[in-house]
Design a protein around this motif. Structure first.
Motif, mmCIF file in Angstrom:
data_model
loop_
_atom_site.group_PDB
_atom_site.id
_atom_site.type_symbol
_atom_site.label_atom_id
_atom_site.label_comp_id
_atom_site.label_asym_id
_atom_site.label_seq_id
_atom_site.Cartn_x
_atom_site.Cartn_y
_atom_site.Cartn_z
ATOM 1 N N LEU A 163 50.576 34.567 40.399
ATOM 2 C CA LEU A 163 51.647 34.114 41.604
ATOM 3 C C LEU A 163 52.343 35.092 41.159
ATOM 4 C CD1 LEU A 163 54.409 32.008 39.259
ATOM 5 C CD2 LEU A 163 54.651 34.260 40.051
ATOM 6 N N ASN A 164 52.718 34.674 42.805
ATOM 7 C CA ASN A 164 53.704 36.424 42.935
ATOM 8 C C ASN A 164 55.444 35.212 44.291
ATOM 9 O OD1 ASN A 164 51.770 36.685 46.093
ATOM 10 N ND2 ASN A 164 53.709 37.934 46.541
ATOM 11 N N ASP A 165 55.466 35.466 45.437
ATOM 12 C CA ASP A 165 56.659 35.610 45.562
ATOM 13 C C ASP A 165 57.002 33.411 45.749
ATOM 14 O OD1 ASP A 165 56.636 37.659 46.860
ATOM 15 O OD2 ASP A 165 56.485 36.468 48.910
ATOM 16 N N PRO A 166 58.581 33.123 45.390
ATOM 17 C CA PRO A 166 59.234 31.781 45.589
ATOM 18 C C PRO A 166 58.748 31.560 46.366
ATOM 19 C CG PRO A 166 60.841 33.375 44.832
ATOM 20 C CD PRO A 166 59.576 34.259 44.091
ATOM 21 N N TYR B 73 55.235 28.193 45.503
ATOM 22 C CA TYR B 73 54.363 30.339 45.486
ATOM 23 C C TYR B 73 52.944 30.053 45.515
ATOM 24 C CZ TYR B 73 52.374 28.985 40.329
ATOM 25 O OH TYR B 73 51.346 27.767 39.801
ATOM 26 N N GLN B 74 54.019 32.049 45.987
ATOM 27 C CA GLN B 74 52.104 32.303 46.227
ATOM 28 C C GLN B 74 51.311 33.122 45.424
ATOM 29 O OE1 GLN B 74 52.083 34.841 50.044
ATOM 30 N NE2 GLN B 74 52.933 32.262 50.189
ATOM 31 N N TYR B 75 50.154 32.302 45.587
ATOM 32 C CA TYR B 75 48.719 31.694 44.259
ATOM 33 C C TYR B 75 47.646 32.334 44.849
ATOM 34 C CZ TYR B 75 46.419 30.174 40.799
ATOM 35 O OH TYR B 75 45.371 29.497 40.035
ATOM 36 N N ASN C 72 42.662 35.813 48.648
ATOM 37 C CA ASN C 72 43.594 35.478 49.611
ATOM 38 C C ASN C 72 44.531 34.420 49.107
ATOM 39 O OD1 ASN C 72 43.989 35.000 52.050
ATOM 40 N ND2 ASN C 72 41.746 33.845 51.586
ATOM 41 N N LYS C 73 46.298 34.338 49.570
ATOM 42 C CA LYS C 73 47.327 33.752 49.551
ATOM 43 C C LYS C 73 47.339 32.311 49.000
ATOM 44 C CE LYS C 73 48.644 36.891 46.818
ATOM 45 N NZ LYS C 73 49.303 37.996 47.424
ATOM 46 N N TYR C 74 47.436 30.992 49.010
ATOM 47 C CA TYR C 74 48.421 29.775 48.448
ATOM 48 C C TYR C 74 49.319 29.197 48.640
ATOM 49 C CZ TYR C 74 42.261 29.215 48.114
ATOM 50 O OH TYR C 74 41.087 29.562 48.438
ATOM 51 N N VAL D 53 47.818 32.154 53.238
ATOM 52 C CA VAL D 53 49.273 31.309 53.932
ATOM 53 C C VAL D 53 50.688 31.976 53.588
ATOM 54 C CG1 VAL D 53 50.368 28.708 53.116
ATOM 55 C CG2 VAL D 53 47.736 29.542 53.571
ATOM 56 N N TYR D 54 50.899 32.989 53.877
ATOM 57 C CA TYR D 54 51.890 34.049 52.732
ATOM 58 C C TYR D 54 53.432 33.016 52.963
ATOM 59 C CZ TYR D 54 49.066 38.205 53.107
ATOM 60 O OH TYR D 54 48.896 39.683 52.639
ATOM 61 N N SER D 55 54.582 34.158 52.788
ATOM 62 C CA SER D 55 55.863 33.598 52.164
ATOM 63 C C SER D 55 56.758 32.946 53.240
ATOM 64 C CB SER D 55 56.722 34.586 51.874
ATOM 65 O OG SER D 55 56.515 34.571 50.711
ATOM 66 N N GLY E 121 63.792 34.064 41.438
ATOM 67 C CA GLY E 121 63.252 35.793 41.972
ATOM 68 C C GLY E 121 61.459 35.853 41.289
ATOM 69 N N TRP E 122 60.582 36.775 41.978
ATOM 70 C CA TRP E 122 59.355 36.663 41.155
ATOM 71 C C TRP E 122 60.175 37.075 40.513
ATOM 72 C CZ3 TRP E 122 55.536 40.673 44.457
ATOM 73 C CH2 TRP E 122 54.210 40.877 43.175
ATOM 74 N N MET E 123 59.523 37.744 38.888
ATOM 75 C CA MET E 123 58.986 38.618 37.960
ATOM 76 C C MET E 123 58.070 39.597 38.209
ATOM 77 S SD MET E 123 61.335 38.430 33.800
ATOM 78 C CE MET E 123 61.281 37.118 34.030
HETATM 79 C C1 FRU Z 1 56.715 40.271 49.350
HETATM 80 C C2 FRU Z 1 55.101 39.715 50.281
HETATM 81 C C3 FRU Z 1 55.518 39.240 51.136
HETATM 82 C C4 FRU Z 1 54.385 38.093 51.664
HETATM 83 C C5 FRU Z 1 53.326 37.978 50.490
HETATM 84 C C6 FRU Z 1 52.177 37.713 50.569
HETATM 85 O O1 FRU Z 1 55.506 40.368 47.377
HETATM 86 O O2 FRU Z 1 53.815 40.877 50.426
HETATM 87 O O3 FRU Z 1 56.002 39.797 51.786
HETATM 88 O O4 FRU Z 1 54.590 37.220 52.420
HETATM 89 O O5 FRU Z 1 54.294 38.308 49.112
HETATM 90 O O6 FRU Z 1 51.643 37.332 49.553
#
Ligand code: FRU
Length: 445
Positions: free
Chosen positions: A17-20, A34-36, A44-46, A76-78, A275-277
């Motif tokens: 998991l990263n960004d909400p 969220y970035q998964y 690769n991000k979903y 599929v970025y943020s 936020g992403w912890m």
């Molecule tokens: C921030 C980031 C964004 C990007 C996303 C990709 O953590 O790098 O700039 O859209 O993560 O996962």
């Protein structure tokens, strides 16, 4: 057994998991995308998807978007959401890496801004690119991403993070009347460089003040600021954000090890932030990778603006989980955790110049007014995390939201915050010493 499973923080069952993304309230539900990635160490991000009626209990929805289009094949970025006429509008960055011998900073990368609509908030109805690299202003590298959209005075606005060809971070502002045609109206930049790239910008009004939040990458660190390789903070905007308004001094939003790429949205008179912890490219690690997953979100935080400062407090919903466990006072300074509980909410009033809190023999907070700081340090199990400092002269109150593998520290009603992951090997006690009074609640969910 894995004791580090979070009790009340959002985390994936498996994978990364990263960004909400796309935070909103739509048709009776709060939505968190969220970035998964399927791999626990990233891939690769979903867009993964959760929904909730109360911000506490989350239902898993199907994966909302996969990198399955030509214009987003490498992720599929943020991005963010805007609700209009019973439709959910999502804007995100379609990341494409062209084939060739590129560094992907100055060439070879496409960052497409994509507009998505959904009538039910679960399935995608339409998905169209509204801006390609050629539609961004001149002088930028190919790092242009993370659209945040909002409506203001009958027009739509979008703020996007960018890196210039001179490696300076900035935020681009676009305007639209129909959500599909966007015009660049201005750029927020600073005279002296603040990082080489601003990720995940957010632009909003709180308590009459316009704020630009952003995550500048690559700030020079000191003992009390920019201790992480990537920072997360905000600028106060003086004047109209659409025209001649300018940004002032950059202030950090969180002084812990793990807090990045937050996003906010407004609902019911509040502005909530998640936020992403986690921290990209940090030297420290998270041992949950062994169990096939990594990272979690912070708790939802309510924003306020006072004393020229952005305040973050835990969302009030969290108080409904409280079960009284222990009262700290002059005589009782150590709570022995006798049950299996690992999730707590500790609230203390502090009357002295010194305060020490020790959690699960893992993490220590040490405030000394004479020294003028609050030190957060690991006794053990930091997995590479060592110390972080908060410059502060007095602590009137402090609140700690403790989960099985994280602590969020809110000082003086959320004026300053420190967030960190931790990986205790036992959950035996929570000790406090100082001239304090306060309560410990276990959080049951
Ligand atoms: C921030 C980031 C964004 C990007 C996303 C990709 O953590 O790098 O700039 O859209 O993560 O996962």
């Amino acid at each position: 057994m894995n004791n580090w499973r979070q009790k009340y923080h959002i985390e994936p069952k498996s994978g990364w998991l990263n960004d909400p993304n796309g935070l909103c309230f739509f048709k009776g539900y709060y939505h968190v995308f969220y970035q998964y990635a399927y791999e626990p160490e990233g891939g690769n991000k979903y867009w993964a998807h959760l929904k909730s009626k109360d911000l506490l209990h989350w239902e898993e929805a199907p994966i909302f978007m996969a990198p399955d289009q030509e214009y987003d094949k490498n992720g599929v970025y943020s991005g963010s959401a805007l609700i209009k006429d019973d439709t959910m509008h999502i804007f995100y960055t379609g990341n494409v890496k062209q084939k060739g011998d590129f560094d992907y900073v100055y060439a070879g990368r496409e960052h497409n801004t994509v507009h998505v609509t959904s009538e039910d908030g679960i399935n995608v109805d339409s998905r169209n690119v509204v801006m390609y690299n050629k539609d961004y202003p001149d002088g930028l590298s190919c790092h242009v991403r993370d659209p945040k959209v909002f409506e203001y005075e009958d027009k739509y606005y979008m703020v996007i993070g960018a890196r210039t060809m001179e490696d300076k971070g900035e935020a681009l502002v676009f305007e639209s009347e129909d959500l599909d045609n966007w015009k660049h109206i201005r750029t927020f930049e600073t005279m002296a460089r603040i990082g080489y790239m601003w990720e995940c910008p957010d632009l909003f009004e709180i308590n009459g003040q316009w704020i630009l939040m952003a995550c500048p990458q690559g700030l020079e660190g000191g003992k009390y600021e920019f201790q992480n390789i990537y920072s997360c903070g905000y600028f106060i905007i003086e004047g109209d954000f659409r025209s001649n308004g300018f940004i002032t001094e950059y202030k950090e939003a969180d002084f812990g090890f793990d807090f990045y790429s937050p996003q906010s949205f407004a609902h019911d008179g509040r502005r909530l932030l998640l936020g992403w912890m986690g921290m990209p490219y940090a030297k420290y690690t998270n041992p949950t990778v062994e169990y096939g997953y990594q990272h979690c979100m912070s708790v939802f935080r309510e924003l306020d603006f006072a004393n020229n400062t952005l305040y973050m407090k835990p969302a009030k919903e969290l108080e409904s989980l409280r079960k009284f466990s222990f009262e700290y006072g002059e005589e009782n300074t150590e709570y022995k955790v006798l049950d299996e509980k690992r999730a707590f909410d500790l609230e203390l009033q502090n009357f002295g110049d010194k305060l020490e809190i020790e959690i699960f023999d893992t993490l220590k907070l040490d405030f000394d007014a004479g020294r003028g700081d609050l030190e957060l340090s690991f006794i053990a199990n930091g997995y590479g995390r060592d110390k972080r400092f908060l410059k502060i002269k007095s602590i009137e109150n402090i609140r700690l939201l403790i989960d099985a593998s994280s602590v969020e520290v809110f000082v003086n009603d959320g004026k300053q915050v420190m967030s960190t992951r931790m990986y205790p090997s036992n959950y035996s006690n929570i000790k406090v010493s100082g001239n304090i009074r306060g309560k410990l609640y276990s959080l049951d969910i």
